[in-house]
Design a protein around this motif. Structure first.
Motif, short mmCIF file in Angstrom:
data_model
loop_
_atom_site.label_atom_id
_atom_site.label_comp_id
_atom_site.label_asym_id
_atom_site.label_seq_id
_atom_site.Cartn_x
_atom_site.Cartn_y
_atom_site.Cartn_z
N THR A 2 0.84 -1.21 0.00
CA THR A 2 0.00 0.00 0.00
C THR A 2 0.88 1.27 0.00
OG1 THR A 2 -1.73 -1.17 1.19
CG2 THR A 2 -1.80 1.24 1.29
N ARG A 3 0.58 2.15 -0.96
CA ARG A 3 1.37 3.39 -1.10
C ARG A 3 0.52 4.57 -0.62
NH1 ARG A 3 5.76 2.72 -4.40
NH2 ARG A 3 5.73 4.86 -5.19
N VAL A 4 0.97 5.18 0.46
CA VAL A 4 0.13 6.14 1.19
C VAL A 4 0.54 7.59 0.93
CG1 VAL A 4 -0.63 6.87 3.50
CG2 VAL A 4 -0.27 4.44 3.01
N VAL A 5 -0.48 8.41 0.69
CA VAL A 5 -0.27 9.87 0.64
C VAL A 5 -1.00 10.46 1.84
CG1 VAL A 5 -2.13 10.04 -1.10
CG2 VAL A 5 -0.71 12.02 -0.63
N VAL A 6 -0.33 11.38 2.55
CA VAL A 6 -0.91 11.98 3.76
C VAL A 6 -1.41 13.39 3.42
CG1 VAL A 6 -0.48 12.71 6.13
CG2 VAL A 6 0.70 10.68 5.20
N GLN A 7 -2.71 13.61 3.55
CA GLN A 7 -3.27 14.95 3.34
C GLN A 7 -3.27 15.68 4.67
OE1 GLN A 7 -6.72 13.08 0.84
NE2 GLN A 7 -6.68 15.26 0.27
N GLY A 8 -2.58 16.82 4.69
CA GLY A 8 -2.40 17.55 5.94
C GLY A 8 -1.15 17.07 6.66
N ILE A 9 -0.09 16.77 5.87
CA ILE A 9 1.12 16.16 6.44
C ILE A 9 1.91 17.12 7.33
CG2 ILE A 9 2.65 16.73 4.47
CD1 ILE A 9 3.86 13.85 4.84
N THR A 10 1.74 18.43 7.13
CA THR A 10 2.54 19.38 7.91
C THR A 10 1.84 19.86 9.18
OG1 THR A 10 1.73 21.17 6.52
CG2 THR A 10 3.86 20.24 5.92
N GLY A 11 0.59 19.46 9.38
CA GLY A 11 -0.12 19.85 10.60
C GLY A 11 0.41 19.12 11.81
N ARG A 12 -0.07 19.51 12.99
CA ARG A 12 0.44 18.91 14.23
C ARG A 12 0.17 17.41 14.26
NH1 ARG A 12 -2.54 19.90 19.71
NH2 ARG A 12 -3.83 18.50 18.49
N ASP A 13 -1.10 17.02 14.07
CA ASP A 13 -1.46 15.60 14.10
C ASP A 13 -0.89 14.87 12.89
OD1 ASP A 13 -2.85 16.09 16.40
OD2 ASP A 13 -4.81 16.19 15.42
N TYR A 23 -5.72 14.09 7.68
CA TYR A 23 -5.61 14.71 9.00
C TYR A 23 -5.94 16.20 8.92
CZ TYR A 23 -2.87 10.52 10.17
OH TYR A 23 -2.45 9.24 10.37
N VAL A 24 -6.82 16.55 8.00
CA VAL A 24 -7.15 17.95 7.73
C VAL A 24 -8.24 18.38 8.71
CG1 VAL A 24 -8.20 19.37 5.92
CG2 VAL A 24 -6.48 17.68 5.30
N PRO A 25 -8.22 19.65 9.20
CA PRO A 25 -9.27 20.09 10.13
C PRO A 25 -10.68 19.99 9.53
CG PRO A 25 -7.53 21.74 9.94
CD PRO A 25 -7.23 20.69 8.93
N PRO A 26 -11.72 19.90 10.39
CA PRO A 26 -13.09 19.65 9.93
C PRO A 26 -13.56 20.58 8.81
CG PRO A 26 -13.03 19.72 12.33
CD PRO A 26 -11.64 20.00 11.86
N ARG A 27 -13.18 21.85 8.89
CA ARG A 27 -13.63 22.84 7.92
C ARG A 27 -13.23 22.47 6.49
NH1 ARG A 27 -14.69 28.50 8.78
NH2 ARG A 27 -14.30 28.23 10.97
N SER A 44 1.76 15.47 11.02
CA SER A 44 3.20 15.21 11.03
C SER A 44 3.55 14.14 12.07
CB SER A 44 3.98 16.50 11.28
OG SER A 44 3.55 17.11 12.48
N PHE A 45 2.92 14.23 13.24
CA PHE A 45 3.19 13.23 14.29
C PHE A 45 2.85 11.82 13.80
CE2 PHE A 45 1.70 10.59 17.82
CZ PHE A 45 2.82 10.58 18.63
N HIS A 46 1.64 11.69 13.26
CA HIS A 46 1.21 10.34 12.88
C HIS A 46 1.89 9.85 11.60
CE1 HIS A 46 -1.50 9.71 16.13
NE2 HIS A 46 -2.04 10.90 15.95
N MET A 75 10.31 19.04 1.52
CA MET A 75 10.40 17.63 1.92
C MET A 75 9.94 17.51 3.36
SD MET A 75 11.49 15.94 -0.70
CE MET A 75 12.09 14.33 -0.17
N PHE A 76 9.23 16.41 3.65
CA PHE A 76 8.84 16.11 5.03
C PHE A 76 9.89 15.17 5.62
CE2 PHE A 76 6.84 13.29 8.11
CZ PHE A 76 6.24 14.20 8.97
N GLU A 77 10.41 15.54 6.78
CA GLU A 77 11.45 14.72 7.41
C GLU A 77 10.81 13.62 8.25
OE1 GLU A 77 14.50 15.22 6.52
OE2 GLU A 77 13.96 17.06 5.43
N GLY A 78 11.06 12.38 7.88
CA GLY A 78 10.55 11.24 8.63
C GLY A 78 11.57 10.75 9.63
N PRO A 79 11.35 9.58 10.25
CA PRO A 79 12.30 9.06 11.22
C PRO A 79 13.56 8.53 10.54
CG PRO A 79 10.42 7.57 10.99
CD PRO A 79 10.15 8.75 10.10
#
Lengths: 294, 378
Positions: free
Chosen positions: A9-20, A77-81, A22-24, A47-51
């Motif tokens: 599975t190849r995952v794209v994260v929407q809202g990758i730079t937000g608090r939740d 992980y995008v806010p409700p709005r 980026s953590f998750h 670029m997003f820095e991972g572990p």
């Protein structure tokens, strides 16, 4: 085998730079999930820095992210709005599965988003869900990786921490899992119990299923009828909310008894009538499962 | 969030649904003035978030202003299903020829706004749906296209034979859909929709619930919340961002996650106790939230013991333990506290709690049994 997600599975994260987000994302990457892209409008080409020195490219939009990286699954992980809009964008970009973690998306927005995704043949999990995990292969969402183990049990649930409770007990008892799926606590959800039960029935490695429901709606009742008609594998069930008063929303937007419909009592009765073993306490799940598998 | 009849009627008026005029008052004197102004017979209606207002004596017909004042003084302060009446609606009485039912709600299965209409008004729609479904016509509105003209006509023609009435009703049905979508409702109901002897269709009652998730973008509707209709502890919990429902028992519950919170309440009952509340502190270990939760739980005089049930997944148990200790240092609590923490970093957490003199458990059953025992002994 597993259902819905595996090591490919190849995952794209929407809202990758937000608090939740980026953590998750880091938690997912640390677990071994193949996170191939992130999306945050205005932060494209960063670029997003991972572990452990890993990194993931960020795009401005889903269309580009999917085209450039071949992502097939999105997690939101995008806010409700903005979350319903993110689902529409992901569905149009052509992923196969959208996992919507966000809680508190207006229900009328979700009615449109579900219709839009259905039209395009895209599966939505959630919203207001913890996501899913196929132990040892991939996790998409916020389920804690350290409480699961590889094994033959399928788990499907409307709740978050109650699922962790049940899964942790399974793992402690030596009953690992093929996939644990949180379908979400909202009134309008994209993937229901039946859809997960179907997948578990087809999955050759799953030998039994734990189904965790709660008050509100009739999803569990319909799933019970499905189990009786279509499932060869044993199912153990639990329903939360036996002490919930009618007409009050119990945390989850969908956990509400309307009139006399959607009570725990009714769901437990229907489970029993359809051959699902009902655990009265979470601690009874393991014992029931073992006796059904014996 | 439920809104009052007078607020729902305001919303209906704004989309063009014919609704009789009305005035909301809080004293018998104002009721008299309003009745004077309308002249003739008026209806006095208690504004509370409860069904069965009529049966409880909260709806009265007054033939003249003095009678209106007398009824108003009876109804104001009245208790209807545990809710005190502090506002009444004064509205001119209508001559009623027929009564029908028109309602729309978000149907989980259809995943769409779904209308139900019936030529029999003043009914309990759930009851009729169960017992005589043929008395109801049902239609789900496709969220991609909205209410289409022929659909509104199809629903309206189930209510009336007279083309003039059907024409009025189809407009009202389309307008009700506009009101529903325009205010982010989860339910809107006209019960009854009446016809007058002069052949006019009108909504003489109105009921609406708003989807809580809509309120962030509809401040004008969020302001309609009537906090007098809920226990102060629930108002405080909402302001603190906690999900809380007050119940009648004596075991105060503080849990992370809604499903686990319900399961904890159920387990309290299983061991012979009664939960005092539902409370979900969410995924956060933020001490401020724990403090707010403890303040809310201890403000209920019935509570005899406080039970924490925390499953640390992403949330670390040691963070939560520190939050609990910080919280108990900041507020004075005389009640016994029992804590169950399990999951990530539970060993650390148990040590932190034991060092602070708090009893901690790792099994949900054990801690609930203990809490019930303490509540029974207190």
């Amino acid at each position: 085998m597993a259902i819905l997600i595996d090591s490919d599975t190849r995952v794209v994260v929407q809202g990758i730079t937000g608090r939740d987000g980026s953590f998750h994302t880091r938690e997912m990457m640390a677990y071994g999930t193949r996170v191939v892209a992130g999306v945050t409008p205005g932060k494209g080409s960063q670029m997003f820095e991972g572990p452990n020195g890993s990194s993931v490219p960020i795009f401005n939009g889903m269309d580009e992210a999917v085209r450039e990286t071949g992502a097939d699954t999105s997690v939101i992980y995008v806010p409700p709005r903005f979350a319903a809009g993110a689902i529409l964008e992901a569905a149009e970009a052509g992923v196969d599965l959208i996992v919507a973690i966000t809680e508190g998306i207006p229900v009328l927005d979700m009615a449109r988003a579900h219709a839009f995704a259905r039209d395009r043949g895209v599966r939505v999990l959630g919203p207001n869900c913890p996501g899913l995990i196929s132990p040892g292969k991939s996790k998409v969402g916020i389920l804690p990786g350290q409480i699961v183990a590889e094994g033959p049990i399928g788990v499907v649930s409307r709740s978050g921490t109650l699922t962790y409770e049940a899964v942790f007990q399974l793992t402690t008892a030596g009953l690992g899992q093929t996939t644990c799926v949180g379908i979400g606590g909202d009134p309008l959800i994209g993937t229901n119990f039946i859809s997960c039960l179907e997948a578990f029935e087809e999955d050759s490695e799953t030998t039994a299923v734990v189904m965790i429901g709660e008050i509100g709606g009739t999803d569990e009742q319909e799933a019970a009828a499905y189990v009786k008609e279509n499932m060869s594998k044993p199912v153990v069930g639990f329903i939360a909310g036996q002490t919930a008063p009618p007409g009050r929303r119990m945390g989850h937007a969908g956990a509400i008894i309307s009139g006399s419909s959607g009570t725990a009592e009714e769901k437990i009765r229907v489970f029993n009538e359809n051959g699902i073993s009902v655990a009265i306490r979470p601690a009874d799940i393991v014992g029931l499962l073992k006796s059904r598998l014996a | 969030m439920d809104i009052h009849e007078y607020q729902a009627k305001e919303c209906f008026r704004s989309v063009g649904i014919p609704v009789p005029p009305g005035r909301v008052v809080g004293t018998p004197e104002e009721a008299e003035v309003a009745a004077e102004k309308y002249g003739g017979t008026v209806v006095i209606k208690a504004q509370v978030h409860s069904g069965g207002r009529g049966k409880a004596g909260g709806v009265k017909l007054a033939k003249h202003p003095v009678e209106a004042r007398d009824y108003a003084s009876q109804i104001l302060g009245m208790d209807i299903n545990g809710l005190s009446v502090d506002k009444i609606l004064i509205t001119p009485a209508e001559d009623i020829d027929t009564e029908a039912y028109v309602g729309v709600l978000l149907d989980r299965k259809a995943q769409a706004a779904t209308f139900m209409v019936s030529p029999e008004g003043g009914i309990d729609i759930e009851e009729v749906a169960r017992t005589s479904p043929s008395a109801i016509r049902k239609l789900s509105v496709d969220p991609r296209y909205g209410m289409l003209p022929h659909q509104a006509y199809w629903l309206a023609s189930f209510l009336y034979d007279d083309p003039n009435l059907v024409n009025q009703a189809r407009k009202i049905i389309a307008q009700l859909y506009d009101a529903f979508v325009g205010s982010g409702a989860s339910m809107a109901e006209i019960n009854p929709l009446i016809t007058t002897p002069a052949g006019v269709v009108k909504a003489i009652d109105a009921k609406m619930s708003i989807d809580d998730s809509e309120l962030f973008r509809r401040p004008e509707i969020a302001e309609m919340r009537d906090t007098s209709s809920e226990p102060p502890s629930e108002t405080k919990a909402r302001e603190a961002g906690l999900s809380y429902v007050k119940l009648e028992g004596d075991v105060g519950c503080c849990v992370n996650g809604a499903g686990l919170a319900m399961a904890t309440m159920d387990l309290v009952k299983y061991y012979g106790g009664e939960p005092a509340n539902f409370l979900d502190i969410g995924g956060s270990s933020n001490p401020d939230k724990v403090v707010a939760a403890l303040e809310i739980i201890t403000s209920d005089p019935k509570v005899k013991v406080i039970l924490f049930n925390i499953f640390g997944g992403i949330t670390r148990c040691d963070d939560v333990a520190n939050g609990i200790i910080e919280a108990t240092e900041n507020i004075d609590i005389e009640l016994p506290i029992v804590i169950r923490l399990t999951g990530t970093n539970e060993d650390l957490a148990l040590k932190i709690l034991e060092d602070a003199g708090l009893s901690a458990y790792t099994s949900m059953d054990e801690v609930v049994e203990k809490a019930v025992e303490l509540a029974g002994a207190a």
